[in-house]
Design a protein around this motif. Structure first.
Motif, PDB file in Angstrom:
ATOM      1  N   GLU A  89      -8.024 -13.683 -15.806  1.00 30.29           N
ATOM      2  CA  GLU A  89      -8.638 -12.898 -14.732  1.00 30.29           C
ATOM      3  C   GLU A  89      -9.217 -13.799 -13.647  1.00 30.29           C
ATOM      4  O   GLU A  89      -9.031 -13.535 -12.453  1.00 30.29           O
ATOM      5  CB  GLU A  89      -9.748 -12.006 -15.289  1.00 30.29           C
ATOM      6  CG  GLU A  89      -9.252 -10.794 -16.019  1.00 30.29           C
ATOM      7  CD  GLU A  89     -10.367  -9.804 -16.317  1.00 30.29           C
ATOM      8  OE1 GLU A  89     -11.391  -9.791 -15.602  1.00 30.29           O
ATOM      9  OE2 GLU A  89     -10.194  -9.014 -17.271  1.00 30.29           O
ATOM     10  N   GLN A  90      -9.911 -14.846 -14.064  1.00 26.75           N
ATOM     11  CA  GLN A  90     -10.499 -15.758 -13.079  1.00 26.75           C
ATOM     12  C   GLN A  90      -9.412 -16.484 -12.286  1.00 26.75           C
ATOM     13  O   GLN A  90      -9.587 -16.726 -11.080  1.00 26.75           O
ATOM     14  CB  GLN A  90     -11.426 -16.757 -13.773  1.00 26.75           C
ATOM     15  CG  GLN A  90     -12.698 -16.122 -14.283  1.00 26.75           C
ATOM     16  CD  GLN A  90     -13.654 -17.139 -14.899  1.00 26.75           C
ATOM     17  OE1 GLN A  90     -13.629 -18.319 -14.589  1.00 26.75           O
ATOM     18  NE2 GLN A  90     -14.515 -16.652 -15.779  1.00 26.75           N
ATOM     19  N   ALA A  92      -6.490 -15.196 -11.512  1.00 31.33           N
ATOM     20  CA  ALA A  92      -5.953 -14.192 -10.584  1.00 31.33           C
ATOM     21  C   ALA A  92      -6.882 -14.004  -9.389  1.00 31.33           C
ATOM     22  O   ALA A  92      -6.436 -13.983  -8.233  1.00 31.33           O
ATOM     23  CB  ALA A  92      -5.729 -12.865 -11.315  1.00 31.33           C
ATOM     24  N   ARG A  93      -8.186 -13.872  -9.666  1.00 27.16           N
ATOM     25  CA  ARG A  93      -9.140 -13.721  -8.559  1.00 27.16           C
ATOM     26  C   ARG A  93      -9.185 -14.989  -7.712  1.00 27.16           C
ATOM     27  O   ARG A  93      -9.263 -14.924  -6.476  1.00 27.16           O
ATOM     28  CB  ARG A  93     -10.531 -13.390  -9.108  1.00 27.16           C
ATOM     29  CG  ARG A  93     -10.652 -11.973  -9.637  1.00 27.16           C
ATOM     30  CD  ARG A  93     -12.085 -11.562  -9.928  1.00 27.16           C
ATOM     31  NE  ARG A  93     -12.737 -12.377 -10.944  1.00 27.16           N
ATOM     32  CZ  ARG A  93     -12.749 -12.104 -12.247  1.00 27.16           C
ATOM     33  NH1 ARG A  93     -12.138 -11.017 -12.699  1.00 27.16           N
ATOM     34  NH2 ARG A  93     -13.387 -12.902 -13.094  1.00 27.16           N
ATOM     35  N   LEU A 103      -3.486  -9.280  -3.558  1.00 29.52           N
ATOM     36  CA  LEU A 103      -3.257  -9.270  -5.000  1.00 29.52           C
ATOM     37  C   LEU A 103      -3.123 -10.699  -5.502  1.00 29.52           C
ATOM     38  O   LEU A 103      -2.430 -11.522  -4.890  1.00 29.52           O
ATOM     39  CB  LEU A 103      -1.973  -8.519  -5.358  1.00 29.52           C
ATOM     40  CG  LEU A 103      -1.863  -7.061  -4.932  1.00 29.52           C
ATOM     41  CD1 LEU A 103      -0.481  -6.526  -5.279  1.00 29.52           C
ATOM     42  CD2 LEU A 103      -2.943  -6.231  -5.589  1.00 29.52           C
ATOM     43  N   ALA A 127      -2.877 -11.444 -15.920  1.00 25.85           N
ATOM     44  CA  ALA A 127      -3.897 -10.671 -15.202  1.00 25.85           C
ATOM     45  C   ALA A 127      -3.467 -10.446 -13.768  1.00 25.85           C
ATOM     46  O   ALA A 127      -2.700 -11.237 -13.197  1.00 25.85           O
ATOM     47  CB  ALA A 127      -5.236 -11.405 -15.232  1.00 25.85           C
ATOM     48  N   VAL A 128      -3.995  -9.363 -13.194  1.00 24.15           N
ATOM     49  CA  VAL A 128      -3.762  -9.043 -11.785  1.00 24.15           C
ATOM     50  C   VAL A 128      -5.103  -8.651 -11.176  1.00 24.15           C
ATOM     51  O   VAL A 128      -5.787  -7.765 -11.690  1.00 24.15           O
ATOM     52  CB  VAL A 128      -2.750  -7.892 -11.616  1.00 24.15           C
ATOM     53  CG1 VAL A 128      -2.547  -7.566 -10.141  1.00 24.15           C
ATOM     54  CG2 VAL A 128      -1.426  -8.234 -12.288  1.00 24.15           C
ATOM     55  N   ALA A 129      -5.461  -9.320 -10.095  1.00 29.32           N
ATOM     56  CA  ALA A 129      -6.677  -8.999  -9.349  1.00 29.32           C
ATOM     57  C   ALA A 129      -6.279  -8.259  -8.084  1.00 29.32           C
ATOM     58  O   ALA A 129      -5.294  -8.608  -7.427  1.00 29.32           O
ATOM     59  CB  ALA A 129      -7.431 -10.277  -8.990  1.00 29.32           C
ATOM     60  N   SER A 130      -7.064  -7.228  -7.755  1.00 28.99           N
ATOM     61  CA  SER A 130      -6.784  -6.420  -6.569  1.00 28.99           C
ATOM     62  C   SER A 130      -8.111  -5.981  -5.962  1.00 28.99           C
ATOM     63  O   SER A 130      -9.161  -6.139  -6.579  1.00 28.99           O
ATOM     64  CB  SER A 130      -5.967  -5.186  -6.963  1.00 28.99           C
ATOM     65  OG  SER A 130      -6.809  -4.219  -7.574  1.00 28.99           O
ATOM     66  N   THR A 134      -9.667  -5.717 -11.475  1.00 35.42           N
ATOM     67  CA  THR A 134      -8.782  -6.662 -12.156  1.00 35.42           C
ATOM     68  C   THR A 134      -8.384  -6.087 -13.507  1.00 35.42           C
ATOM     69  O   THR A 134      -9.207  -5.507 -14.207  1.00 35.42           O
ATOM     70  CB  THR A 134      -9.506  -8.017 -12.353  1.00 35.42           C
ATOM     71  OG1 THR A 134      -9.951  -8.481 -11.075  1.00 35.42           O
ATOM     72  CG2 THR A 134      -8.581  -9.059 -12.951  1.00 35.42           C
ATOM     73  N   ARG A 136      -5.965  -6.938 -17.168  1.00 35.72           N
ATOM     74  CA  ARG A 136      -5.340  -8.022 -17.929  1.00 35.72           C
ATOM     75  C   ARG A 136      -4.697  -7.466 -19.188  1.00 35.72           C
ATOM     76  O   ARG A 136      -5.046  -6.388 -19.652  1.00 35.72           O
ATOM     77  CB  ARG A 136      -6.358  -9.092 -18.279  1.00 35.72           C
ATOM     78  CG  ARG A 136      -7.380  -8.671 -19.312  1.00 35.72           C
ATOM     79  CD  ARG A 136      -8.390  -9.771 -19.545  1.00 35.72           C
ATOM     80  NE  ARG A 136      -9.322  -9.443 -20.620  1.00 35.72           N
ATOM     81  CZ  ARG A 136     -10.490 -10.012 -20.768  1.00 35.72           C
ATOM     82  NH1 ARG A 136     -10.895 -10.945 -19.918  1.00 35.72           N
ATOM     83  NH2 ARG A 136     -11.267  -9.676 -21.767  1.00 35.72           N
TER      84      ARG A 136
END
Length: 170
Positions: A89-90, A92-93, A103, A127-130, A134, A136
């Protein structure tokens, strides 16, 4: 003719679906990859018109690059290692922030052939951050190194498509 296996139709379709969904919404994509080593970006840019959506990618194979470039918490990395859902997650962000993308997609895990960092081969986190949050997934993939890497690539693309589909309902 090269000795490389052709990309599966599932992978190509996932890349096409994500690019189409992102372009329809006017969104951009950046990718942070570890075990996939550029495979996600390669799948995306293999689709004509990807330049309208994809801004770039980072192959953060070394753990220190995840912290230094992507802003993953160094204490978390020291505690859990890179094969961790929160690390994904981190990543991705961090890549979304680094590249100014809407994204951020991320992959981390163990491609094999053997275990690494206390995890068996095939242990993968994507993971995908939007702007909507987020998401995962933890995966346990079976197969050789190339199968695990392709599975991780397909999984993160599908996760992003699912996130965009869910956001359309909002």
């Amino acid at each position: 003719m090269s000795g490389a296996a052709p990309e599966s139709s599932t992978l190509v379709e996932a890349a096409r679906c994500l690019l189409s969904a992102a372009q329809e919404r006017g969104l951009t994509i950046a990718v942070a990859e570890s075990l996939t080593g550029g495979g996600v970006v390669s799948a995306l840019v293999g689709v004509p018109g990807a330049s309208a959506v994809v801004v770039g990618g980072v192959v953060a194979y070394a753990t220190r690059i995840k912290a230094e470039l992507l802003g993953v918490d160094a204490e978390r990395l020291a505690r859990t290692g890179p094969v961790d859902g929160e690390v994904a997650e981190q990543m991705a962000r961090g890549v979304a922030r680094l590249m100014g993308a809407d994204l951020g997609l991320a992959t981390t895990g163990v491609a094999g052939p053997g275990p690494a960092d206390g995890h068996p081969a095939g242990t993968v986190h994507v993971a995908v951050a939007s702007p909507w949050g987020t998401v995962r997934r933890r995966l346990s993939l079976e197969g050789d190194r190339s199968v695990v890497r392709e599975g991780a690539t397909t999984a993160v693309l599908a996760l992003a498509v699912g996130l965009l589909d869910a956001s359309a309902d909002r």
